[in-house]
Design a protein around this motif. Sequence first.
Motif, PDB file in Angstrom:
ATOM      1  N   LEU A  66      71.932   8.895  62.235  1.00  0.00           N
ATOM      2  CA  LEU A  66      71.972   8.360  61.067  1.00  0.00           C
ATOM      3  C   LEU A  66      72.802   9.300  60.198  1.00  0.00           C
ATOM      4  O   LEU A  66      73.030   8.524  58.874  1.00  0.00           O
ATOM      5  CB  LEU A  66      70.320   8.486  60.654  1.00  0.00           C
ATOM      6  CG  LEU A  66      69.468   7.701  61.201  1.00  0.00           C
ATOM      7  CD1 LEU A  66      67.927   8.083  61.006  1.00  0.00           C
ATOM      8  CD2 LEU A  66      69.829   6.126  61.044  1.00  0.00           C
ATOM      9  N   GLY A  69      75.723   7.361  58.112  1.00  0.00           N
ATOM     10  CA  GLY A  69      75.436   6.679  57.109  1.00  0.00           C
ATOM     11  C   GLY A  69      74.910   5.355  57.133  1.00  0.00           C
ATOM     12  O   GLY A  69      75.301   4.406  58.338  1.00  0.00           O
ATOM     13  N   THR A  70      73.916   4.751  56.741  1.00  0.00           N
ATOM     14  CA  THR A  70      73.246   3.603  57.125  1.00  0.00           C
ATOM     15  C   THR A  70      73.943   2.260  56.371  1.00  0.00           C
ATOM     16  O   THR A  70      73.687   1.300  56.545  1.00  0.00           O
ATOM     17  CB  THR A  70      71.698   3.573  56.552  1.00  0.00           C
ATOM     18  OG1 THR A  70      71.464   3.897  55.252  1.00  0.00           O
ATOM     19  CG2 THR A  70      71.107   4.707  57.399  1.00  0.00           C
ATOM     20  N   PRO A  73      79.170   3.221  58.612  1.00  0.00           N
ATOM     21  CA  PRO A  73      79.405   4.326  59.501  1.00  0.00           C
ATOM     22  C   PRO A  73      80.925   4.526  59.916  1.00  0.00           C
ATOM     23  O   PRO A  73      81.240   5.536  60.490  1.00  0.00           O
ATOM     24  CB  PRO A  73      78.656   3.942  60.750  1.00  0.00           C
ATOM     25  CG  PRO A  73      78.918   2.390  60.689  1.00  0.00           C
ATOM     26  CD  PRO A  73      78.507   2.066  59.194  1.00  0.00           C
ATOM     27  N   PHE A 150      72.857   8.690  53.187  1.00  0.00           N
ATOM     28  CA  PHE A 150      71.988   8.627  54.562  1.00  0.00           C
ATOM     29  C   PHE A 150      70.466   8.939  54.367  1.00  0.00           C
ATOM     30  O   PHE A 150      70.336   9.873  53.378  1.00  0.00           O
ATOM     31  CB  PHE A 150      72.696   9.338  55.608  1.00  0.00           C
ATOM     32  CG  PHE A 150      72.560  11.073  55.534  1.00  0.00           C
ATOM     33  CD1 PHE A 150      71.609  11.713  55.934  1.00  0.00           C
ATOM     34  CD2 PHE A 150      73.635  11.498  54.752  1.00  0.00           C
ATOM     35  CE1 PHE A 150      71.641  13.015  55.727  1.00  0.00           C
ATOM     36  CE2 PHE A 150      73.608  13.062  54.453  1.00  0.00           C
ATOM     37  CZ  PHE A 150      72.721  13.544  54.960  1.00  0.00           C
ATOM     38  N   GLU A 187      68.430   2.956  51.681  1.00  0.00           N
ATOM     39  CA  GLU A 187      67.998   4.189  52.054  1.00  0.00           C
ATOM     40  C   GLU A 187      66.379   4.267  52.215  1.00  0.00           C
ATOM     41  O   GLU A 187      65.787   4.867  53.231  1.00  0.00           O
ATOM     42  CB  GLU A 187      68.661   5.012  51.579  1.00  0.00           C
ATOM     43  CG  GLU A 187      70.292   4.977  51.572  1.00  0.00           C
ATOM     44  CD  GLU A 187      70.639   5.272  53.065  1.00  0.00           C
ATOM     45  OE1 GLU A 187      70.106   5.426  54.053  1.00  0.00           O
ATOM     46  OE2 GLU A 187      71.870   4.604  53.336  1.00  0.00           O
TER      47      GLU A 187
END
Length: 307
Positions: A66, A69-70, A73, A150, A187
């Motif tokens: 995770l 970065g959601t 990436p 994230f 997020e």
Amino acid sequence: MRWRGRRQSSNVEDRRGRGGFGSGLGKGGLSFPRGGGSGGIGGRGLIGLVAIVAVLWLLGVNPVDLLQGTLSPDRQTAGTRLPETSAQNQASAPEDELKQFVSVVLADTEDVWHELFRASGETYSEPTLVLFSDQVRSACGFAGAAMGPFYCPGDSTVYLDLGFFRELRERFEAPGDFAQAYVIAHEVGHHVQNLVGILPKYNELRQTLSEREANALSVRLELQADCFAGVFAYFERQRGVLEEGDVAEALGAAAAVGDDAIQRRTQGQVVPDAFNHGSSADRQAWFQAGFETGDVTRCDTFSRDDP
């Protein structure tokens, strides 16, 4: 988005300029919502969410993953930024305004999810949002700004370097305040997944999957967070805080950070098996599904391919 002069969340922690060594560890907390719109989460809606969690027996997320970065990436920002110079400090006023904006958006997510959880007889546990510059230490490990925004389930915290909003506007060509609100709402969507048991199940079982299978299930996880962001936008519209063009801004951001768009930009070709967030079209479609209905049960990305 009409955000000025409105309530700001008290859950924003500003660690900018602190070298990434703030505490911020521990917290945790689990809970869960109603959907609004026609379905809601009360009664049958809550059962639907339990069914979603059951489907997630197929999953398992590594918190370290995770940290990529959601949203993006495979962002190509190299390394971490240098400490702020005096010239950079002169730009603190706009960033302070951004901090106020982030605090208002986070407060709005709190209002929405508190109401959704309350309708299901549950209590919503609010996340913390940490603002940082350059790098930060979280319960999921040490992260640089290049990793993007994230959510860390280990400390129930969203981490955000405000510089990402500039990158969203300039590099991803997705301007607008509601594009930024979409990032935050996405997020927070991961936080909701953590509260209802989706992230823990995903983390538990991910290690049993092949890379291809894990990527495919990660896509479904991310698309659900997009749908939850759409649910948030539905209630923002109901409250009268959206302005003309806001939804288009969010959809533009969703498209800009689609895996196909990022792969095309960074490597010149699209490799669907390597997707871990979803295509631009899918991210837009699932956001739209949440926005049109306000119904969280429509966000079952694990048992259906299309909204």
